[in-house]
Design a protein around this motif. Sequence first.
Motif, PDB file in Angstrom:
ATOM      1  N   ASP A  49      13.182 -12.202 -21.448  1.00 26.60           N
ATOM      2  CA  ASP A  49      12.542 -11.676 -22.085  1.00 26.60           C
ATOM      3  C   ASP A  49      11.475 -10.591 -22.023  1.00 26.60           C
ATOM      4  N   GLY A  50      11.002 -10.751 -23.510  1.00 25.09           N
ATOM      5  CA  GLY A  50      10.250  -8.782 -23.749  1.00 25.09           C
ATOM      6  C   GLY A  50      10.582  -7.931 -23.286  1.00 25.09           C
ATOM      7  N   TYR A  51      11.499  -7.422 -22.201  1.00 28.40           N
ATOM      8  CA  TYR A  51      11.999  -6.259 -22.230  1.00 28.40           C
ATOM      9  C   TYR A  51      13.703  -5.312 -22.615  1.00 28.40           C
ATOM     10  N   SER A  52      13.879  -4.249 -22.658  1.00 20.09           N
ATOM     11  CA  SER A  52      15.309  -3.748 -23.431  1.00 20.09           C
ATOM     12  C   SER A  52      16.060  -4.509 -21.669  1.00 20.09           C
ATOM     13  N   PRO A  53      17.396  -4.834 -22.518  1.00 21.56           N
ATOM     14  CA  PRO A  53      18.296  -5.109 -21.715  1.00 21.56           C
ATOM     15  C   PRO A  53      19.620  -4.095 -20.935  1.00 21.56           C
ATOM     16  N   ILE A  54      19.283  -4.011 -19.384  1.00 20.39           N
ATOM     17  CA  ILE A  54      19.879  -3.155 -18.851  1.00 20.39           C
ATOM     18  C   ILE A  54      20.991  -4.035 -18.245  1.00 20.39           C
ATOM     19  N   ILE A  55      22.397  -2.971 -18.071  1.00 22.40           N
ATOM     20  CA  ILE A  55      23.859  -3.612 -17.469  1.00 22.40           C
ATOM     21  C   ILE A  55      23.773  -2.919 -16.087  1.00 22.40           C
ATOM     22  N   PHE A  56      24.567  -4.545 -15.659  1.00 21.99           N
ATOM     23  CA  PHE A  56      24.610  -4.798 -14.238  1.00 21.99           C
ATOM     24  C   PHE A  56      26.288  -4.689 -13.635  1.00 21.99           C
ATOM     25  N   GLY A  57      26.134  -3.702 -12.571  1.00 20.54           N
ATOM     26  CA  GLY A  57      27.553  -3.909 -12.112  1.00 20.54           C
ATOM     27  C   GLY A  57      28.286  -5.155 -11.446  1.00 20.54           C
ATOM     28  N   GLY A  79      21.849  -1.128 -11.418  1.00 22.09           N
ATOM     29  CA  GLY A  79      21.030  -1.932 -12.632  1.00 22.09           C
ATOM     30  C   GLY A  79      20.901  -0.420 -13.449  1.00 22.09           C
ATOM     31  N   VAL A  80      21.237   0.647 -13.794  1.00 28.50           N
ATOM     32  CA  VAL A  80      20.488   2.206 -14.308  1.00 28.50           C
ATOM     33  C   VAL A  80      20.889   2.497 -15.710  1.00 28.50           C
ATOM     34  N   ALA A  81      22.081   1.744 -15.809  1.00 33.03           N
ATOM     35  CA  ALA A  81      22.506   2.205 -16.934  1.00 33.03           C
ATOM     36  C   ALA A  81      21.475   1.260 -18.111  1.00 33.03           C
ATOM     37  N   GLN A  82      20.695   1.881 -19.359  1.00 35.74           N
ATOM     38  CA  GLN A  82      20.248   1.120 -20.014  1.00 35.74           C
ATOM     39  C   GLN A  82      20.909   1.370 -21.396  1.00 35.74           C
ATOM     40  N   PHE A 129      12.850 -17.258 -13.500  1.00 29.63           N
ATOM     41  CA  PHE A 129      14.026 -15.986 -14.029  1.00 29.63           C
ATOM     42  C   PHE A 129      14.727 -16.975 -14.499  1.00 29.63           C
ATOM     43  N   LEU A 130      14.810 -17.331 -14.124  1.00 29.77           N
ATOM     44  CA  LEU A 130      16.590 -18.021 -14.873  1.00 29.77           C
ATOM     45  C   LEU A 130      16.450 -19.019 -16.195  1.00 29.77           C
ATOM     46  N   SER A 131      15.097 -18.677 -16.407  1.00 29.34           N
ATOM     47  CA  SER A 131      14.379 -19.575 -17.793  1.00 29.34           C
ATOM     48  C   SER A 131      14.247 -18.398 -18.928  1.00 29.34           C
ATOM     49  N   ILE A 132      14.319 -17.139 -18.128  1.00 27.78           N
ATOM     50  CA  ILE A 132      13.871 -15.844 -18.951  1.00 27.78           C
ATOM     51  C   ILE A 132      13.994 -15.001 -19.255  1.00 27.78           C
ATOM     52  N   SER A 133      15.603 -15.408 -18.854  1.00 27.15           N
ATOM     53  CA  SER A 133      17.059 -13.902 -18.681  1.00 27.15           C
ATOM     54  C   SER A 133      18.312 -14.921 -19.374  1.00 27.15           C
ATOM     55  N   LYS A 134      18.979 -13.997 -19.901  1.00 28.31           N
ATOM     56  CA  LYS A 134      19.976 -14.242 -20.256  1.00 28.31           C
ATOM     57  C   LYS A 134      21.071 -13.158 -19.168  1.00 28.31           C
ATOM     58  N   VAL A 135      22.387 -14.141 -19.085  1.00 25.92           N
ATOM     59  CA  VAL A 135      23.869 -12.403 -18.604  1.00 25.92           C
ATOM     60  C   VAL A 135      24.536 -12.894 -19.243  1.00 25.92           C
ATOM     61  N   ARG A 136      25.465 -11.905 -20.404  1.00 30.40           N
ATOM     62  CA  ARG A 136      26.350 -12.022 -20.777  1.00 30.40           C
ATOM     63  C   ARG A 136      27.445 -10.717 -20.600  1.00 30.40           C
ATOM     64  N   PRO A 137      28.744 -11.115 -20.265  1.00 32.92           N
ATOM     65  CA  PRO A 137      29.706  -9.680 -20.400  1.00 32.92           C
ATOM     66  C   PRO A 137      30.002  -8.863 -20.817  1.00 32.92           C
ATOM     67  N   VAL A 138      29.663  -8.108 -21.255  1.00 30.77           N
ATOM     68  CA  VAL A 138      30.163  -6.847 -22.078  1.00 30.77           C
ATOM     69  C   VAL A 138      31.043  -5.826 -21.461  1.00 30.77           C
ATOM     70  N   PRO A 139      31.575  -4.686 -22.461  1.00 27.47           N
ATOM     71  CA  PRO A 139      32.563  -3.933 -21.981  1.00 27.47           C
ATOM     72  C   PRO A 139      31.767  -2.647 -20.695  1.00 27.47           C
ATOM     73  N   MET A 140      32.974  -2.377 -19.835  1.00 27.27           N
ATOM     74  CA  MET A 140      32.694  -1.232 -19.121  1.00 27.27           C
ATOM     75  C   MET A 140      31.455   0.036 -20.043  1.00 27.27           C
ATOM     76  N   PRO A 141      30.605   0.517 -20.065  1.00 29.75           N
ATOM     77  CA  PRO A 141      30.464   2.034 -21.059  1.00 29.75           C
ATOM     78  C   PRO A 141      30.932   2.989 -19.496  1.00 29.75           C
ATOM     79  N   GLU A 142      31.565   3.892 -21.565  1.00 27.18           N
ATOM     80  CA  GLU A 142      32.249   5.033 -20.998  1.00 27.18           C
ATOM     81  C   GLU A 142      31.698   6.062 -20.619  1.00 27.18           C
ATOM     82  N   GLY A 143      32.459   6.631 -19.822  1.00 23.40           N
ATOM     83  CA  GLY A 143      31.073   7.923 -19.043  1.00 23.40           C
ATOM     84  C   GLY A 143      29.917   7.259 -17.385  1.00 23.40           C
TER      85      GLY A 143
END
Length: 70
Positions: free
Chosen positions: A9-17, A66-69, A43-57
């Motif tokens: 909540d309040g931040y941009s999503p970040i992709i984690f592997g 967790g550096v792919a924003q 943290f569990l109450s303020i965060s959401k996780v969802r699967p996404v396709p592996m980013p190309e490149g």
Amino acid sequence: MRAFEVKVDGYSPIIFGAETAAKARWRAFSQYSSVYVCSFRRFLSISKVRPVPMPEGVDPKRLLLGVAQL
């Protein structure tokens, strides 16, 4: 390894592997709690996780940090 988008909540999503959504959320919590005082329960109450396709490149090893924003 799969890609997961973690949104705090309040931040941009970040992709984690990670192997699972739980491991991706834990990695996000580890980084978040190094800056903010926050219990994992909170943290569990303020965060959401969802699967996404592996980013190309993007090297999957970089996703461990967790550096792919989007």
